[in-house]
Design an enzyme around this catalytic site. Sequence first.
Site, PDB file in Angstrom:
ATOM      1  CE  LYS A  13      -2.780  -0.536   3.406  1.00 35.89           C
ATOM      2  NZ  LYS A  13      -2.014  -1.520   4.338  1.00 35.89           N
ATOM      3  NE  ARG A  88      -5.019  -0.900   9.965  1.00 42.55           N
ATOM      4  CZ  ARG A  88      -3.217  -1.069   9.247  1.00 42.55           C
ATOM      5  NH1 ARG A  88      -3.542   1.017   8.517  1.00 42.55           N
ATOM      6  NH2 ARG A  88      -1.998  -1.159   8.727  1.00 42.55           N
ATOM      7  NE  ARG A 122       6.930  -2.809   6.034  1.00 41.84           N
ATOM      8  CZ  ARG A 122       5.525  -2.938   6.225  1.00 41.84           C
ATOM      9  NH1 ARG A 122       5.234  -2.517   5.141  1.00 41.84           N
ATOM     10  NH2 ARG A 122       5.712  -2.694   6.965  1.00 41.84           N
ATOM     11  NE  ARG A 153       6.052  -0.706  10.216  1.00 40.71           N
ATOM     12  CZ  ARG A 153       4.832  -0.343   9.500  1.00 40.71           C
ATOM     13  NH1 ARG A 153       5.430  -0.175   8.332  1.00 40.71           N
ATOM     14  NH2 ARG A 153       3.840  -0.849  10.430  1.00 40.71           N
ATOM     15  NE  ARG A 164       1.373  -5.112  11.362  1.00 36.91           N
ATOM     16  CZ  ARG A 164       2.429  -4.846  10.484  1.00 36.91           C
ATOM     17  NH1 ARG A 164       4.061  -5.366  11.140  1.00 36.91           N
ATOM     18  NH2 ARG A 164       3.191  -4.356   9.565  1.00 36.91           N
TER      19      ARG A 164
END
Length: 206
Positions: A13, A88, A122, A153, A164
């Site tokens: 996204k 969300r 990532r 992160r 998540r």
Amino acid sequence: MKIVLLGAPGCGKGTQASHIADRYNLPHISTGDIFREIIGSGTELGLEIKRIIDGGNLCPDHLTVEIVKQRLAKPDCRKGYILDGFPRNINQAIALEEFSSPDVVLNLHIELDKIEKRITGRRNCTKCGNSFHIDFIGNTMRCPRCGNQLMIRDDDNPASVKERLRVYASQTAPLIEYYEKLNKISTIDADKTIAGVFEQIVKVLG
Ligand code: ADP
Ligand code: ZN
């Protein structure tokens, strides 16, 4: 054009939102980035948000909705926007319909078992907010886009990712049906290269 990007964590996204922002000259509004900024401010609220995000849970609706509502009221959103990470859940979607009904919702679809690999690996820029995968940039900790420091992160660890994904399946995935009913959704195959995904998006947006 008012655009919402929907999709599981790690579906791309953020990357696509930043490409759309460049191409169509629209503000890219990422609730995740806004929350990370609040965390960076080191306030009491920031600490509270950090605890929630690192646990893989959603921040409270009343706070999230208020933040987005105020952001969308700014002058740069008059011509439209790209919302990345909001809504969300159904409650947030209903709120959004009330203060700024989106024109199109892009559902970035990818099988959930592909996601873990995307998230581990990532790297996120501490300055420009873009994220990259080590498969493409290698081991560098320098941002290919702006040259600043990259980081991993705190919520990109296996336990948080698992939570998540659970939250996505139970709270966010129902939005697909919600926007199907409103005739706003276009499904994009997100299991392609960055350029391949963007090409599909451009076809939809025109
Ligand atoms: P990703 O899409 O990779 O999971 P984001 O940067 O979009 O990452 O979001 C990171 C975290 O910020 C989420 O896991 C959640 O805790 C919080 N967050 C972001 N957007 C929302 C939202 N609309 N409502 C509640 N919490 C949110
Ligand atoms: Zn950068």
